[in-house]
Design a protein around this motif. Structure first.
Motif, short mmCIF file in Angstrom:
data_model
loop_
_atom_site.label_atom_id
_atom_site.label_comp_id
_atom_site.label_asym_id
_atom_site.label_seq_id
_atom_site.Cartn_x
_atom_site.Cartn_y
_atom_site.Cartn_z
N ARG A 50 0.84 -1.20 0.00
CA ARG A 50 0.00 0.00 0.00
C ARG A 50 0.88 1.26 0.00
O ARG A 50 0.55 2.25 -0.64
CB ARG A 50 -0.87 -0.02 1.26
N GLY C 60 -6.27 -3.20 0.88
CA GLY C 60 -6.44 -3.32 -0.55
C GLY C 60 -5.95 -4.62 -1.12
O GLY C 60 -5.92 -4.81 -2.33
N GLY C 131 -1.02 4.36 -1.66
CA GLY C 131 -2.33 3.71 -1.71
C GLY C 131 -2.41 2.75 -2.87
O GLY C 131 -1.66 2.87 -3.84
N THR C 132 -3.28 1.76 -2.74
CA THR C 132 -3.34 0.73 -3.77
C THR C 132 -4.42 1.00 -4.80
O THR C 132 -4.68 0.15 -5.65
CB THR C 132 -3.61 -0.64 -3.11
N GLY C 133 -5.04 2.15 -4.74
CA GLY C 133 -6.13 2.44 -5.65
C GLY C 133 -5.74 2.29 -7.10
O GLY C 133 -6.42 1.56 -7.85
N GLN C 134 -4.64 2.86 -7.47
CA GLN C 134 -4.24 2.80 -8.86
C GLN C 134 -3.83 1.39 -9.27
O GLN C 134 -4.16 0.91 -10.36
CB GLN C 134 -3.06 3.74 -9.07
N ASN C 136 -4.85 -1.37 -8.06
CA ASN C 136 -6.00 -2.26 -8.11
C ASN C 136 -7.03 -1.80 -9.13
O ASN C 136 -8.14 -2.30 -9.15
CB ASN C 136 -6.66 -2.34 -6.73
N ALA C 137 -6.65 -0.88 -9.98
CA ALA C 137 -7.61 -0.31 -10.90
C ALA C 137 -8.23 -1.36 -11.80
O ALA C 137 -9.43 -1.36 -12.06
CB ALA C 137 -6.93 0.77 -11.74
N ASN C 140 -7.78 -6.42 -8.26
CA ASN C 140 -6.65 -6.90 -7.47
C ASN C 140 -6.15 -8.25 -7.97
O ASN C 140 -4.95 -8.44 -8.18
CB ASN C 140 -7.07 -7.00 -6.01
#
Lengths: 99, 648, 280
Positions: A50, C60, C131-134, C136-137, C140
């Motif tokens: 993360r 995430g 952050g893992t947002g990008q 995991n776009a 995941n």
């Protein structure tokens, strides 16, 4: 809250697991403590994933799980055969390495 | 002609090889092979001698180069022989007397089952001795030097079943080793000083060397000579060496090997001439030894030991003469040759007496033997007259010259040395007369004695070995033994006169050794007169003590000096107290040091580590969890180190 | 709030979840270490692992969160429990330390290590959470798969080999090769007779049909339990339940009740007196 707290938690769990390995005599519990340490590492990896925003950490955590699974299989097999031979699962019983 | 030189050595060496390797099948003829090859060597020597005589004095040095022994850059040793007048004299003496003694031994050793081996050793000795005198460099000389030492060891200990003989052989070997050390050090010094040890380069470069080094070389050579020639302080082995068979005593320990020291000094004349301090030391050693040996000879009741003391004393004369420098070299060698004759003859006579007396050596158990062994009596008597210096016989000429030369040394030294030599002459006359009287005159003390008194010194164990303790029946020895004695007696009688009249020997040797007359404070006639007076005094005292009165069969207690002389003037006690005890104390203290200091450090270190590891061992208790703690602690340290490094 | 700030802080919900579940996880870990019975340790560990799975999800790592629950908590922990059962589920460990100084050393090292580790984490300036947002776009699982089968394909293959090896190894370890022929029943009987040990069949466990569990020893006529009736494994583990007094007490209570209800005199109390006295 800062996500770095996950790392603190991981460190705490790892230390607890390591101390458990040193304190407990029952080989099965020792094994569980080892698993606890591995899981703490996994948590750290996931948090790092993360932190960096990529999935490499998660992949490493995945591999750790696989290796842990393999390790548990072999380790438990060893414990079972030890128990068969000695009727005991205490790690102190195998103290024949001294002079 | 040079080719013959190697044959001189080769003949006895071949004899030794054949006899020692040939085994028992040669037992029947071995002694004749040995005698033949020894005689062959003598014949070669005679051929070479006539050849030399045919040449001019300047061309009388023959060199034979056989091969290069050690061909190393800057260190070359050759097997090269040098035959000059000095070597020639020795070759004739060695092979001549050697052959006679070979012949004598045929009879003397007749009943010894190891006779073949004995002749092998004798031939080995001849080869080594010839190598010694023929060598052209000191290293090769050293080989011969050690070779005669080996032969001497083997022959002294020939009757090794007797513990006394085995011990005597060991003693002779050990004492000689001290002298050999001197020779090897001298050779090393020569090499460092002159860069060579061949005679030519060494003597040629003496002028360029420092006084200190020459003195050191001279003193080391003197030490070597002392060891081999039984001079004070390395004289103690000669008396015990009489444990060997009598022909060995005659050949090696009277006529030839023990004179090797004199040869060494005379051969190294150039070195000694350039080092007066070393020369003085040589004369002192010679003077001390001639008195020492004479005193010892006076007190011994064992006929061979009395003769051994006499040998020591006579070699002392030679060493004294050799130490006088060019005044004395020639006379040293002349006395050496005449002494070779008469002393060999005396020893052979003593052997003959022992042969007829069941190997009894105690003179107190002899007496009146002249009736029973006339030939031995006459030959022994002639040798006796020669050694005491009876006018006209060999000893008279050679010894007289030495005493003269000692006075010619000049100054206080000359008076002291000459006086010592004169006193020595008187004592010589005394002890030799004593031997003569006790053996051949007086009452027959060997009769009616079934058993030996326990006080009798030096009871020859060989007699007991053969189980003959009954009353002896003296008889004359066989021809094979008497002929060499007669030949040697002839030499004893005429040798000195032949050499001296017309100064033949002087002219013969002078090119090698050089000669100078010196300035004697006393005339030759006065010296001769003084010598005669001493002679008469010595004989008279001996007659008074042993001729007029009967000789007691058991030795009287005697004065302090007599008792000391019986114990070889306490030489063994001195060696024991000073060297053996001292060595023991030294080694004991060294051992103590080794145990406490060296071992202490080593053991202490070891114990320290042992204790430490004993503590550390507790860490290894076999419990996996304990090891895990160590690992975990290590991991903690690593984290700490990482953090520290980051912080820095 | 800017996007940058959002990157290194989390929502209040996640913070609440962390503090609550984090506490649970630490307690679970401590219980794993401190529980005397292995089975309790295993259960505590399982709890901790589930909490960790939730944290994975929160971070995430959806795939890993699910795998954690399915593989770890489901498979591995069950394997642990299985072995615990095999070794003896009721056996309690003594927590008394046998190696001198081990516990203190372990605690010292643990505390030191933990302090250093936490200090290290605190020392590192970890403020910048991407952050893992990008990542995991595209999902995941798809993202992980793309990495595993491209960048980490060799490691993946090798882990596969490792797993197979581990499986074979476990089989080999637990497999016992029979080195001699199995003896027939006839031979065994002959041996028993020859050695004169216990010739008839062993008595069965269980008492008065009230207990049919294998760990309850059958009672002898005098009321004492017979060890012969329990299997050797349980005997060696010491896992025999002695119910002789319980059975007698039950019987007495039953008699009492029946006597009260039926107002009858006891039929033959003497027959039961003897075992009662013997059990005292």
């Amino acid at each position: 809250m800062n996500p770095v707290n996950y790392l603190y938690l991981a460190g705490l769990l790892f230390t607890i697991g390591a101390t458990g390995v040193l304190i407990r005599r029952n080989a099965i519990v020792v094994f569980m403590c080892v698993e606890l340490m591995l899981n703490a590492c996994n948590l750290a990896f996931v948090t790092f994933s993360r932190l960096h925003g990529n999935l490499d950490g998660q992949v490493i955590a995945f591999f750790t799980m696989v290796v842990a699974a393999a390790e548990v299989v072999v380790g438990l097999a060893i414990i079972v055969s030890l128990f068969r031979a000695r009727h005991s699962a205490s790690v102190d019983d195998a103290s024949l390495m001294k002079l | 002609m040079e080719k013959l030189i190697a044959l001189l050595i080769a003949a006895p060496l071949l004899g030794a090889a054949v006899l020692l390797l040939g085994g028992r099948r040669l037992d029947r003829v071995g002694h004749w092979i040995g005698t033949l090859l020894s005689t062959a060597s003598f014949v070669f020597g005679l051929v070479l001698f006539t050849d030399l005589l045919g040449r001019n004095a300047e061309h009388r040095t023959l060199i034979q180069h056989l091969w290069t022994w050690i061909p190393v850059e800057g260190f070359q040793a050759d097997v090269t022989f040098r035959l000059d007048q000095l070597s020639m004299t020795f070759v004739l003496l060695i092979t001549g007397v050697g052959s006679l003694i070979h012949l004598y031994s045929v009879g003397y050793m007749e009943h010894d089952e190891r006779r073949r081996r004995f002749f092998g050793y004798l031939n080995l000795f001849l080869a080594a001795m010839l190598l010694l005198v023929l060598a052209d460099n000191y290293l090769l000389l050293y080989v011969g030097w050690e070779g005669v030492g080996l032969a001497s060891y083997l022959l002294i200990g020939f009757w090794q079943h007797k513990p006394s003989a085995a011990t005597a052989a060991k003693k002779a070997f050990l004492v000689n080793r001290v002298g050999d050390m001197g020779l090897s050090i001298a050779i090393m010094l020569m090499f460092t000083t002159f860069g060579s040890f061949a005679f030519g380069p060494v003597f040629g470069h003496v002028d360029g060397a420092s006084q200190g080094k020459l003195t050191a070389i001279g003193l080391m050579l003197l030490l070597a000579a002392c060891g081999k020639s039984a001079q004070v302080p390395l004289q103690s082995w000669l008396g015990d060496a009489m444990e060997g068979p009598t022909p060995v005593s005659a050949l090696i320990h009277a006529a030839t090997m023990v004179t090797a020291g004199v040869y060494l000094i005379v051969r190294s004349a150039a070195v000694f001439d350039a080092a007066p301090d070393a020369q003085l030391a040589v004369t002192v050693v010679g003077a001390v030894t001639l008195l020492f040996g004479a005193i010892v000879g006076c007190a011994k009741d064992d006929i061979k030991k009395a003769l051994a003391g006499s040998t020591m004393s006579q070699i002392g004369y030679m060493v004294l003469a050799a130490g006088l420098g060019p005044i004395g070299y020639v006379f040293a060698i002349m006395h050496l040759v005449t002494h070779g004759f008469f002393k060999a003859g005396l020893f052979l006579g003593a052997g003959s007496v022992m042969h007829g007396m069941n190997d009894e050596v105690d003179m107190r158990r002899y007496g009146g033997l002249r009736k029973y062994m006339p030939v031995t009596f006459v030959t022994f008597g002639l040798g006796y007259l020669a050694i005491i210096g009876f006018p006209g016989l060999s000893g008279f000429f050679s010894k007289d010259k030495i005493i003269e030369a000692a006075f010619a040394k000049g100054g206080t030294e000359g008076w002291i040395l000459g006086g010592a030599a004169l006193v020595g002459a008187a004592i010589t006359a005394f002890y030799m007369t004593r031997v003569m009287l006790m053996t051949f005159f007086g009452e027959e003390r060997w009769k009616n004695q079934a058993t030996r008194s326990p006080e009798a010194p030096s009871a020859e164990p060989a007699a007991e070995h053969r189980g003959e303790t009954a009353e002896p029946h003296p008889h004359e020895s066989p021809k094979v033994m008497t002929i060499p004695m007669i030949v040697l007696a002839v030499g004893s009688v005429f040798g000195g006169g032949f050499f001296s009249i017309g100064d033949r020997f002087l002219y013969w040797l002078e090119p090698v050794t050089g000669h100078s007359e010196g300035h004697s404070p006393v005339s030759a006639g006065e010296v001769t007169a003084a010598t005669m007076v001493c002679l008469v005094i010595g004989v008279a005292v001996a007659w008074a003590q042993y001729g007029r009165k009967p000789v007691p069969a058991v030795a009287p207690r005697g004065s302090l000096l007599t008792r000391a002389a019986r114990r070889d003037l306490l030489q063994d006690d001195f060696n024991h107290v000073v060297l053996v005890r001292g060595g023991e104390h030294l080694t004991r203290s060294l051992v103590y040091l080794d145990h406490t200091l060296v071992d202490g450090v080593v053991n202490g270190t070891a114990a320290g580590f042992g204790g430490l590891s004993g503590r550390l061992r507790r860490l290894q208790n076999g419990f996996a969890r304990s090891y895990a703690v160590s690992m975990f602690g290590g991991a903690a340290l690593l984290v700490a180190a990482t953090l520290l490094m980051r912080a820095v | 709030m800017s996007a940058q700030l959002a990157a290194y802080t989390t929502s209040t919900g996640e913070a609440f979840q962390f503090w609550v579940l984090g506490t649970v996880a630490v307690i679970g870990a401590l219980c794993t270490v401190l529980m005397r019975k292995a089975v309790h340790s295993a259960l505590s560990l399982a709890g901790t692992m589930i909490v960790l799975a939730v944290f994975y999800l929160a971070n995430g790592a959806y795939f890993l969160g699910i795998v954690q629950i399915v593989v770890y908590t489901g498979a591995i922990m069950m394997l642990f429990l299985f072995v615990v059962m095999l070794v003896g589920v009721t056996a309690a460990d003594s927590l008394k330390e046998t190696i001198k100084g081990q516990r203190w050393l372990a605690l010292l090292c643990g505390v030191g290590f933990g302090v250093l580790l936490l200090a290290g984490i605190a020392n590192a300036s970890l403020k910048d959470f991407t952050g893992t947002g990008q990542a995991n776009a595209n999902g995941n699982v798809e993202g992980l798969a793309a990495l595993i089968f491209t960048k980490y394909v060799f490691a993946f293959e090798i882990t596969g080999a490792l797993l197979i090896t581990a499986a074979v190894g476990a089989m080999v370890l637990t497999h016992r090769e029979r080195t001699e022929r199995a003896r027939t029943q006839r031979e065994l009987a002959e041996q028993r007779v020859r050695e004169g040990t216990y010739v008839p069949p062993l008595p069965a466990p269980g008492v008065y049909a009230r207990h049919n569990a294998v760990d309850v020893a059958g009672l002898l006529p005098d009321g004492t339990p017979s060890e012969l009736t329990v299997s050797k494994t349980l005997r060696e583990r010491g896992q025999i339940r002695d119910v002789s007094t319980e059975a007698i007490n039950d019987l007495r209570a039953l008699e009492q009740r029946s006597k009260e209800r039926l107002e009858r005199a006891p039929i033959a109390p003497e027959t039961f007196k003897r075992p009662e006295e013997a059990s005292k």
